[in-house]
Design a protein around this motif. Structure first.
Motif, PDB file in Angstrom:
ATOM      1  N   ALA A 164      12.680  50.305  12.425  1.00 41.07           N
ATOM      2  CA  ALA A 164      11.408  51.021  12.435  1.00 41.07           C
ATOM      3  C   ALA A 164      11.068  51.575  11.051  1.00 41.07           C
ATOM      4  O   ALA A 164       9.900  51.607  10.653  1.00 41.07           O
ATOM      5  N   ARG A 165      12.109  52.014  10.301  1.00 43.36           N
ATOM      6  CA  ARG A 165      11.869  52.577   8.978  1.00 43.36           C
ATOM      7  C   ARG A 165      11.468  51.498   7.967  1.00 43.36           C
ATOM      8  O   ARG A 165      10.655  51.739   7.087  1.00 43.36           O
ATOM      9  N   SER A 166      12.058  50.339   8.088  1.00 42.08           N
ATOM     10  CA  SER A 166      11.763  49.243   7.152  1.00 42.08           C
ATOM     11  C   SER A 166      11.836  47.923   7.909  1.00 42.08           C
ATOM     12  O   SER A 166      12.867  47.241   7.904  1.00 42.08           O
ATOM     13  N   PRO A 167      10.750  47.578   8.566  1.00 42.33           N
ATOM     14  CA  PRO A 167      10.806  46.421   9.481  1.00 42.33           C
ATOM     15  C   PRO A 167      10.624  45.062   8.823  1.00 42.33           C
ATOM     16  O   PRO A 167      10.795  44.045   9.485  1.00 42.33           O
ATOM     17  N   LYS A 168      10.296  45.022   7.539  1.00 44.54           N
ATOM     18  CA  LYS A 168       9.887  43.746   6.942  1.00 44.54           C
ATOM     19  C   LYS A 168      10.954  42.667   7.070  1.00 44.54           C
ATOM     20  O   LYS A 168      10.668  41.534   7.452  1.00 44.54           O
TER      21      LYS A 168
ATOM     22  N   LEU B 253      11.447  41.572  10.798  1.00 40.65           N
ATOM     23  CA  LEU B 253      10.288  40.839  11.288  1.00 40.65           C
ATOM     24  C   LEU B 253      10.211  39.447  10.659  1.00 40.65           C
ATOM     25  O   LEU B 253       9.844  38.472  11.330  1.00 40.65           O
ATOM     26  N   LEU B 254      10.572  39.362   9.389  1.00 40.14           N
ATOM     27  CA  LEU B 254      10.616  38.055   8.739  1.00 40.14           C
ATOM     28  C   LEU B 254      11.660  37.165   9.405  1.00 40.14           C
ATOM     29  O   LEU B 254      11.431  35.972   9.629  1.00 40.14           O
ATOM     30  N   GLY B 255      12.815  37.753   9.743  1.00 43.74           N
ATOM     31  CA  GLY B 255      13.859  36.985  10.417  1.00 43.74           C
ATOM     32  C   GLY B 255      13.416  36.487  11.776  1.00 43.74           C
ATOM     33  O   GLY B 255      13.702  35.342  12.158  1.00 43.74           O
ATOM     34  N   ILE B 256      12.708  37.320  12.522  1.00 42.76           N
ATOM     35  CA  ILE B 256      12.207  36.904  13.835  1.00 42.76           C
ATOM     36  C   ILE B 256      11.187  35.781  13.689  1.00 42.76           C
ATOM     37  O   ILE B 256      11.184  34.811  14.454  1.00 42.76           O
ATOM     38  N   ALA B 257      10.323  35.893  12.672  1.00 42.47           N
ATOM     39  CA  ALA B 257       9.348  34.828  12.427  1.00 42.47           C
ATOM     40  C   ALA B 257      10.054  33.522  12.072  1.00 42.47           C
ATOM     41  O   ALA B 257       9.645  32.439  12.516  1.00 42.47           O
ATOM     42  N   ALA B 258      11.131  33.616  11.284  1.00 43.68           N
ATOM     43  CA  ALA B 258      11.881  32.412  10.923  1.00 43.68           C
ATOM     44  C   ALA B 258      12.489  31.763  12.158  1.00 43.68           C
ATOM     45  O   ALA B 258      12.525  30.530  12.273  1.00 43.68           O
ATOM     46  N   GLN B 259      12.965  32.595  13.100  1.00 43.68           N
ATOM     47  CA  GLN B 259      13.620  32.076  14.295  1.00 43.68           C
ATOM     48  C   GLN B 259      12.636  31.503  15.303  1.00 43.68           C
ATOM     49  O   GLN B 259      12.883  30.417  15.861  1.00 43.68           O
ATOM     50  N   TYR B 260      11.549  32.196  15.554  1.00 45.89           N
ATOM     51  CA  TYR B 260      10.680  31.826  16.661  1.00 45.89           C
ATOM     52  C   TYR B 260       9.416  31.077  16.247  1.00 45.89           C
ATOM     53  O   TYR B 260       8.684  30.582  17.104  1.00 45.89           O
TER      54      TYR B 260
ATOM     55  N   ALA C 152      16.671  48.358   5.564  1.00 43.59           N
ATOM     56  CA  ALA C 152      15.852  48.957   4.512  1.00 43.59           C
ATOM     57  C   ALA C 152      16.360  48.520   3.146  1.00 43.59           C
ATOM     58  O   ALA C 152      15.595  48.184   2.240  1.00 43.59           O
ATOM     59  N   ALA C 153      17.676  48.507   2.984  1.00 46.12           N
ATOM     60  CA  ALA C 153      18.246  48.078   1.712  1.00 46.12           C
ATOM     61  C   ALA C 153      17.933  46.627   1.443  1.00 46.12           C
ATOM     62  O   ALA C 153      17.658  46.227   0.307  1.00 46.12           O
ATOM     63  N   ALA C 154      17.957  45.832   2.480  1.00 39.78           N
ATOM     64  CA  ALA C 154      17.634  44.422   2.313  1.00 39.78           C
ATOM     65  C   ALA C 154      16.197  44.253   1.850  1.00 39.78           C
ATOM     66  O   ALA C 154      15.876  43.431   0.999  1.00 39.78           O
ATOM     67  N   GLY C 155      15.309  45.042   2.437  1.00 38.98           N
ATOM     68  CA  GLY C 155      13.909  44.959   2.037  1.00 38.98           C
ATOM     69  C   GLY C 155      13.702  45.397   0.600  1.00 38.98           C
ATOM     70  O   GLY C 155      12.944  44.800  -0.144  1.00 38.98           O
TER      71      GLY C 155
END
Length: 317
Positions: free
Chosen positions: A42-46, A49-56, A310-313
């Motif tokens: 929730a704090r840093s969803p990017k 969300l990108l991972g979910i887009a890659a999967q689905y 968040a760190a990944a983002g």
């Protein structure tokens, strides 16, 4: 016999057993999920969300194209699409850890992706299968009921999460000790089911084993590459790229096998693709993780990246 005409025979009791095994595997994932995983998202969803887009989105789209390019039988193509629409398996977190990847990002993606799969998976299978004329024809032949599939996925994924997360929150020490055993028992039971079930139905499939092996090998390699290069495209750091690779490449194909046996009457090409993928993606993942570890050792790097999403983002900024 043409592969599209081959049907694997499993008893109703074996289907119930498979669903129980799948629920145990998901329970192992749920016992590892903490509310902090969702707060971090929730704090840093990017990144998640990108991972979910890659999967689905990305992986199913690439899979449709790959199946058309390879001109595989319709049942294999539909099996590939079903695999691409499955959520990630818990083995992805283990592989990420072994590869010195971003374990926190991997865990968050696994948790969120499995919950998203409850609503998205039935729609996704119907959507992407409809883009290939051959697989669209198979979908019509079996008259897939998306609501029934939704209920099936809800029972296999939703119920274990509804049980496992509260248990982990209330009894962290107990569930921490039990979790490794639940995960190991579930994985071993699934492998035993796949091996024994396919062995007992091997006769009519024998002439197609080479094709299935090569298709799964190529498809799995493509899935790993989709995950890695999706993260690379937005400049996530190397540990996050490895997490993406395994989150997209390691699918819960046990769920796919269960859905194949339940809704597609054990259609041979589908069943063999999902069954063999469940074995091969572990082998390929272990080999890839070992290669990354050796490369890190030669470069003088040690340890894994266990930062938050968040760190990944931030690493991609």
């Amino acid at each position: 016999m043409p592969l599209d005409d081959v049907v694997l025979n499993f008893t109703p009791g074996s289907l119930i057993l498979l669903n129980v095994v799948l629920a145990v595997i998901i329970l192992g994932i749920a016992l590892e999920v903490r509310p902090a995983d969702f707060r971090a998202v929730a704090r840093s969803p990017k990144a998640v969300l990108l991972g979910i887009a890659a999967q689905y989105l990305v992986l199913p789209a690439v899979t449709v194209g790959l199946a058309l390019l390879l001109r595989v039988p319709a049942s294999i193509a539909l099996g590939m699409i079903l695999v691409a629409c499955c959520p990630p398996g818990g083995i992805s977190n283990v592989l990420t850890h072994r590869a010195h990847g971003n374990v926190a990002l991997s865990a968050s993606m696994t948790a969120v992706s499995n919950l998203v799969a409850i609503a998205v998976m039935p729609l996704n299978v119907a959507l992407w299968a409809g883009l290939n004329p051959a697989t669209a024809g198979l979908m019509r032949d079996f008259s897939l009921n998306r609501w029934e599939m939704l209920v099936q996925v809800l029972l296999i994924i939703g119920v274990p999460f509804a049980v496992g997360m509260p248990l982990a929150r209330r009894f962290p020490d107990l569930t921490g000790r039990l979790r490794p055993w639940v995960q190991r028992i579930g994985l071993v039971a699934l492998l035993v089911f796949i091996i024994s079930g396919t062995a007992s139905n091997l006769g009519p499939l024998r002439e197609h084993l080479g094709t299935i092996f090569l298709v799964v090998l190529l498809h799995d390699a493509v899935a790993l590459a989709v995950g890695y290069w999706t993260a690379a495209a937005v400049r996530l750091d190397e540990p996050s790229r490895r997490a993406f690779a395994f989150e997209v490449g390691a699918r819960n194909t046990g769920l796919g096998l269960g859905l194949t046996l339940t809704f597609f009457a054990g259609l041979g090409g589908m069943a063999m693709v999902t069954a063999w993928w469940g074995i091969w993606d572990i082998l390929a993942g272990v080999l890839l993780a070992a290669w990354w570890r050796r490369r890190d050792a030669r470069a003088g790097k040690t340890g894994d990246k266990t930062g938050t999403p968040a760190a990944a983002g931030e690493a991609g900024q």
